[in-house]
Design a protein around this motif. Structure first.
Motif, PDB file in Angstrom:
ATOM      1  N   GLU A  22      -6.441   7.496  -0.219  1.00 61.34           N
ATOM      2  CA  GLU A  22      -5.315   8.397   0.060  1.00 61.34           C
ATOM      3  C   GLU A  22      -4.431   8.595  -1.164  1.00 61.34           C
ATOM      4  O   GLU A  22      -4.057   9.717  -1.505  1.00 61.34           O
ATOM      5  CB  GLU A  22      -4.490   7.834   1.218  1.00 61.34           C
ATOM      6  N   TYR A  23      -4.096   7.494  -1.858  1.00 60.14           N
ATOM      7  CA  TYR A  23      -3.133   7.569  -2.964  1.00 60.14           C
ATOM      8  C   TYR A  23      -3.776   7.726  -4.334  1.00 60.14           C
ATOM      9  O   TYR A  23      -3.106   8.100  -5.298  1.00 60.14           O
ATOM     10  CB  TYR A  23      -2.238   6.332  -2.934  1.00 60.14           C
ATOM     11  N   LYS A  24      -5.067   7.425  -4.447  1.00 58.58           N
ATOM     12  CA  LYS A  24      -5.833   7.635  -5.682  1.00 58.58           C
ATOM     13  C   LYS A  24      -5.196   7.013  -6.940  1.00 58.58           C
ATOM     14  O   LYS A  24      -4.998   7.682  -7.963  1.00 58.58           O
ATOM     15  CB  LYS A  24      -6.081   9.131  -5.906  1.00 58.58           C
ATOM     16  N   PRO A  25      -4.892   5.729  -6.928  1.00 57.78           N
ATOM     17  CA  PRO A  25      -4.354   5.079  -8.131  1.00 57.78           C
ATOM     18  C   PRO A  25      -5.444   4.854  -9.180  1.00 57.78           C
ATOM     19  O   PRO A  25      -6.640   4.917  -8.884  1.00 57.78           O
ATOM     20  CB  PRO A  25      -3.842   3.737  -7.593  1.00 57.78           C
ATOM     21  N   LYS A  26      -5.019   4.594 -10.409  1.00 58.14           N
ATOM     22  CA  LYS A  26      -5.939   4.286 -11.502  1.00 58.14           C
ATOM     23  C   LYS A  26      -5.885   2.784 -11.810  1.00 58.14           C
ATOM     24  O   LYS A  26      -5.018   2.070 -11.341  1.00 58.14           O
ATOM     25  CB  LYS A  26      -5.566   5.087 -12.748  1.00 58.14           C
ATOM     26  N   ASN A  27      -6.836   2.345 -12.619  1.00 55.08           N
ATOM     27  CA  ASN A  27      -6.841   0.963 -13.126  1.00 55.08           C
ATOM     28  C   ASN A  27      -6.864  -0.072 -12.003  1.00 55.08           C
ATOM     29  O   ASN A  27      -5.932  -0.863 -11.836  1.00 55.08           O
ATOM     30  CB  ASN A  27      -5.631   0.717 -14.042  1.00 55.08           C
ATOM     31  N   ILE A  28      -7.946  -0.071 -11.239  1.00 52.84           N
ATOM     32  CA  ILE A  28      -8.096  -1.000 -10.115  1.00 52.84           C
ATOM     33  C   ILE A  28      -9.041  -2.129 -10.521  1.00 52.84           C
ATOM     34  O   ILE A  28     -10.206  -1.894 -10.847  1.00 52.84           O
ATOM     35  CB  ILE A  28      -8.644  -0.284  -8.867  1.00 52.84           C
ATOM     36  N   VAL A  29      -8.528  -3.348 -10.505  1.00 48.40           N
ATOM     37  CA  VAL A  29      -9.313  -4.534 -10.844  1.00 48.40           C
ATOM     38  C   VAL A  29      -9.618  -5.288  -9.554  1.00 48.40           C
ATOM     39  O   VAL A  29      -8.700  -5.727  -8.866  1.00 48.40           O
ATOM     40  CB  VAL A  29      -8.554  -5.465 -11.818  1.00 48.40           C
ATOM     41  N   VAL A  30     -10.897  -5.426  -9.218  1.00 50.91           N
ATOM     42  CA  VAL A  30     -11.282  -6.154  -8.013  1.00 50.91           C
ATOM     43  C   VAL A  30     -11.895  -7.494  -8.401  1.00 50.91           C
ATOM     44  O   VAL A  30     -12.917  -7.547  -9.083  1.00 50.91           O
ATOM     45  CB  VAL A  30     -12.279  -5.348  -7.147  1.00 50.91           C
ATOM     46  N   ASP A  31     -11.228  -8.557  -7.979  1.00 54.19           N
ATOM     47  CA  ASP A  31     -11.764  -9.909  -8.109  1.00 54.19           C
ATOM     48  C   ASP A  31     -12.434 -10.216  -6.768  1.00 54.19           C
ATOM     49  O   ASP A  31     -11.747 -10.524  -5.798  1.00 54.19           O
ATOM     50  CB  ASP A  31     -10.625 -10.897  -8.381  1.00 54.19           C
ATOM     51  N   PRO A  32     -13.760 -10.081  -6.684  1.00 54.46           N
ATOM     52  CA  PRO A  32     -14.439 -10.188  -5.384  1.00 54.46           C
ATOM     53  C   PRO A  32     -14.497 -11.625  -4.881  1.00 54.46           C
ATOM     54  O   PRO A  32     -15.455 -12.351  -5.118  1.00 54.46           O
ATOM     55  CB  PRO A  32     -15.840  -9.631  -5.672  1.00 54.46           C
ATOM     56  N   VAL A  33     -13.432 -12.039  -4.206  1.00 55.40           N
ATOM     57  CA  VAL A  33     -13.304 -13.430  -3.764  1.00 55.40           C
ATOM     58  C   VAL A  33     -14.225 -13.649  -2.566  1.00 55.40           C
ATOM     59  O   VAL A  33     -13.843 -13.462  -1.418  1.00 55.40           O
ATOM     60  CB  VAL A  33     -11.841 -13.765  -3.404  1.00 55.40           C
ATOM     61  N   MET A  34     -15.463 -14.041  -2.862  1.00 55.70           N
ATOM     62  CA  MET A  34     -16.472 -14.236  -1.823  1.00 55.70           C
ATOM     63  C   MET A  34     -16.938 -15.677  -1.731  1.00 55.70           C
ATOM     64  O   MET A  34     -17.440 -16.114  -0.705  1.00 55.70           O
ATOM     65  CB  MET A  34     -17.691 -13.345  -2.100  1.00 55.70           C
ATOM     66  N   VAL A  35     -16.791 -16.418  -2.843  1.00 55.47           N
ATOM     67  CA  VAL A  35     -17.339 -17.773  -2.924  1.00 55.47           C
ATOM     68  C   VAL A  35     -16.314 -18.703  -3.554  1.00 55.47           C
ATOM     69  O   VAL A  35     -15.715 -18.380  -4.579  1.00 55.47           O
ATOM     70  CB  VAL A  35     -18.639 -17.794  -3.763  1.00 55.47           C
TER      71      VAL A  35
END
Length: 260
Positions: free
Chosen positions: A94-107
């Motif tokens: 919806e908001y379309k921000p830039k510079n998205i860092v995803v730390d995929p906390v799965m383990v």
């Protein structure tokens, strides 16, 4: 002042999650904001309870941030459930921000899975495709690529495999390698290695959270992806070398070692 939003879980002991992120963002002279996805009862000896926020409340927090103080970068950490992943993805679209860092906390550091398979699939299919860069550790990269990673050659193979379904930057953290602590950045087919100095310090609580929020802060400040990662690794090294020793277990880093 550049503005950085962290979307993650709260760590009441202050070493990881939202608290580590806000300290890191402040240390980079950015303005920190938070959307809390879950409350955790934890300290340096372990996690003793988790309560997820409601989906509507997560959406409400995101609306309040985006409609008033639009972030220059976002770090996403603990996402807790399928419904929360879906809610975050919906608002990002919806908001379309830039510079998205995803730390995929799965383990967890122990190797135990923190998300069930359905939630992992939602993370892979909905949230990760919206990101600028993902920062999996070796255990998480194994889930993303589908095979074991033991060597730097395996890291390259894993990055190429992950890139088959993801167009963004891939930073595979090599902290759990036996012979070095080098990280691999895979960007549009290009390989870049960041040599890591292995600091002898058992207090490493929150290093993943801290690195990803440091990268988000650097991106907000206008650095490119390579500069952002290099600067963030230098920051982590300094925070570890400061040798903060708090708590009875694996303690936190000194996030504010640069602040005089």
């Amino acid at each position: 002042m550049k503005k950085v939003l962290t979307i993650a879980g709260s760590d009441c002991s202050g070493g990881a999650g939202i608290q580590a992120d806000l300290k890191t963002i402040t240390a980079h002279k950015c303005y920190g904001m938070s959307v809390i996805t879950a409350l955790t009862a934890q300290n340096t000896t372990g996690v003793y309870g988790i309560e997820a926020c409601s989906v509507d409340f997560v959406k409400n927090q995101m609306d309040c941030v985006f409609t008033d103080i639009f972030p220059d970068a976002i770090k996403i950490g603990m996402v807790a459930s399928i419904e929360i992943i879906e809610a975050i993805s919906e608002k990002l679209k919806e908001y379309k921000p830039k510079n998205i860092v995803v730390d995929p906390v799965m383990v967890a550091t122990s190797g135990s899975k923190l998300l069930n398979d359905d939630a992992i699939n939602m993370l892979l299919n909905e949230l990760i495709p919206l990101s600028t860069v993902i920062t999996p550790n070796l255990f998480e990269a194994e889930i993303l690529c589908g095979f074991k990673i033991k060597t730097t050659e395996d890291m390259v193979k894993a990055a190429r495999k992950i890139a088959e379904n993801y167009d963004g930057h891939i930073l595979i953290k090599g902290g759990h390698l036996e012979d070095n602590a080098n990280d691999l950045l895979f960007s549009k087919g290009t390989i870049h290695w960041f040599e890591g100095e292995r600091i002898i310090n058992s207090n490493t609580h929150g290093t993943g959270c801290t690195l990803s929020s440091a990268i988000a802060s650097n991106l907000a400040l206008g650095h490119n992806i390579e500069e952002s990662i290099r600067n963030s690794k230098e920051y982590i090294t300094g925070a570890l070398r400061a040798n903060l020793d708090i708590g009875k277990g694996s303690g936190p880093l000194n996030h504010c070692y640069k602040i005089v």
